[in-house]
Enzyme design. Sequence first.
Site, PDB file in Angstrom:
ATOM      1  N   LYS A 113      79.375  42.093 -17.312  1.00  0.00           N
ATOM      2  CA  LYS A 113      79.534  41.056 -18.337  1.00  0.00           C
ATOM      3  C   LYS A 113      78.557  41.237 -19.478  1.00  0.00           C
ATOM      4  O   LYS A 113      78.868  40.923 -20.616  1.00  0.00           O
ATOM      5  CB  LYS A 113      79.358  39.661 -17.716  1.00  0.00           C
ATOM      6  CG  LYS A 113      80.579  39.199 -16.937  1.00  0.00           C
ATOM      7  CD  LYS A 113      80.508  37.711 -16.683  1.00  0.00           C
ATOM      8  CE  LYS A 113      81.677  37.243 -15.853  1.00  0.00           C
ATOM      9  NZ  LYS A 113      81.532  35.858 -15.414  1.00  0.00           N
ATOM     10  N   LYS A 192      95.351  45.408 -11.334  1.00  0.00           N
ATOM     11  CA  LYS A 192      95.461  44.008 -10.920  1.00  0.00           C
ATOM     12  C   LYS A 192      95.895  43.078 -12.071  1.00  0.00           C
ATOM     13  O   LYS A 192      95.551  43.332 -13.219  1.00  0.00           O
ATOM     14  CB  LYS A 192      94.053  43.596 -10.452  1.00  0.00           C
ATOM     15  CG  LYS A 192      94.007  42.586  -9.356  1.00  0.00           C
ATOM     16  CD  LYS A 192      92.561  42.453  -8.886  1.00  0.00           C
ATOM     17  CE  LYS A 192      92.189  41.003  -8.767  1.00  0.00           C
ATOM     18  NZ  LYS A 192      90.788  40.743  -8.546  1.00  0.00           N
ATOM     19  N   LYS A 195      93.809  37.908 -16.525  1.00  0.00           N
ATOM     20  CA  LYS A 195      93.927  37.297 -17.858  1.00  0.00           C
ATOM     21  C   LYS A 195      93.305  38.200 -18.927  1.00  0.00           C
ATOM     22  O   LYS A 195      93.821  38.330 -20.019  1.00  0.00           O
ATOM     23  CB  LYS A 195      93.212  35.941 -17.839  1.00  0.00           C
ATOM     24  CG  LYS A 195      94.002  34.884 -18.549  1.00  0.00           C
ATOM     25  CD  LYS A 195      93.378  33.543 -18.309  1.00  0.00           C
ATOM     26  CE  LYS A 195      93.200  32.822 -19.606  1.00  0.00           C
ATOM     27  NZ  LYS A 195      92.002  32.835 -20.314  1.00  0.00           N
TER      28      LYS A 195
END
Length: 333
Positions: A113, A192, A195
């Site tokens: 992140k 996978k 979003k």
Amino acid sequence: MKTVFSGIQPTGEIHIGNYLGAIRNWVRIGDQIGQNAIFCIVDYHAITIPHAREDLARLTFDAALANMAAGLDPNKITLFAQSHVPEHMELSWIFTTQTPLGNLEGMTQFKDKSEQHSVLAGLLMYPVLQAADILLYKADTVPVGEDQVQHIELTREVARRFNARFAPIFPEPKASIDQSAARVPGLDGAGKMSKSKNNTIGVLEDQKTIWENLRVAPTDPARVRRSDPGNPDICTIFTYHKLFSDLETLQMVNTECRVAGIGCVDCKKKLMEGLMGTLEPIQERAAHLRSHPSEVTDALVSGAERCSKIAKETMLEVREAIGLLPRNSLRPA
Ligand code: SF4
């Protein structure tokens, strides 16, 4: 009796990967242990990356609504918003003071992140808050995806360290990976459903939008013309059939695709029937909740009341264990 804790990101946009990969499992857990299944909409976690202030409250409400529509029954389980129980922050701070910095800097999710966002200190402390979320309720089991196992390991270390240094208050919770959970590939067939990859089928998306996205989704590239035989085993659409269609349809597609007996568009139309068969009842419940918002807010209020009670008890033990001056001792009755 077991206590299970799970965090829900504050977004109303749940997709079929979330539904089949997590929510269905949560519903099963709720059926088994009732209110001891604690589901928390983690709004304080959401602000560890830059967020729009005008959206946060709505997204928290929408997350509760979407998950209730998808099957979480607040009359059975406990559902609440993290910021409604401030003890999460208090315990998080206490754990922060006991956690070596190096343990946090090594977290894979932090490294990933921090490459995408400017690094706020909150992002580094994220797993400590997660440990506080779990341990505040003395949860012994945490249903997670593979990517969260490292964080649960840290939670176990936090509990171990606290117990050894102060008092044996916390259990060491186990990560529970639902092996039966479906791994749902994204519409683009490239990994996978997620979003962030923009390859999702939203559980609350309208039928027209779902069809527009499904219609152009890649299939077996060998099927250039309608008359080309295909291989369902390498086709994402067939994977979806396995998740949503009845056995008869599944067998028909498995046979007819291989001999070009069915075209990809018709195959996708068949899939829409099974898919909407699952999604329509969820969408109807969502529409009902949208027009009866007090059912969602009432659920959040009673969830927070129940959790506050447990959290206050835990914090009394924790404050005493670490040696704070108790406020209620200053003016004895
Ligand atoms: S017929 Fe169905 S399973 Fe076969 S390639 Fe086309 S979409 Fe995929």
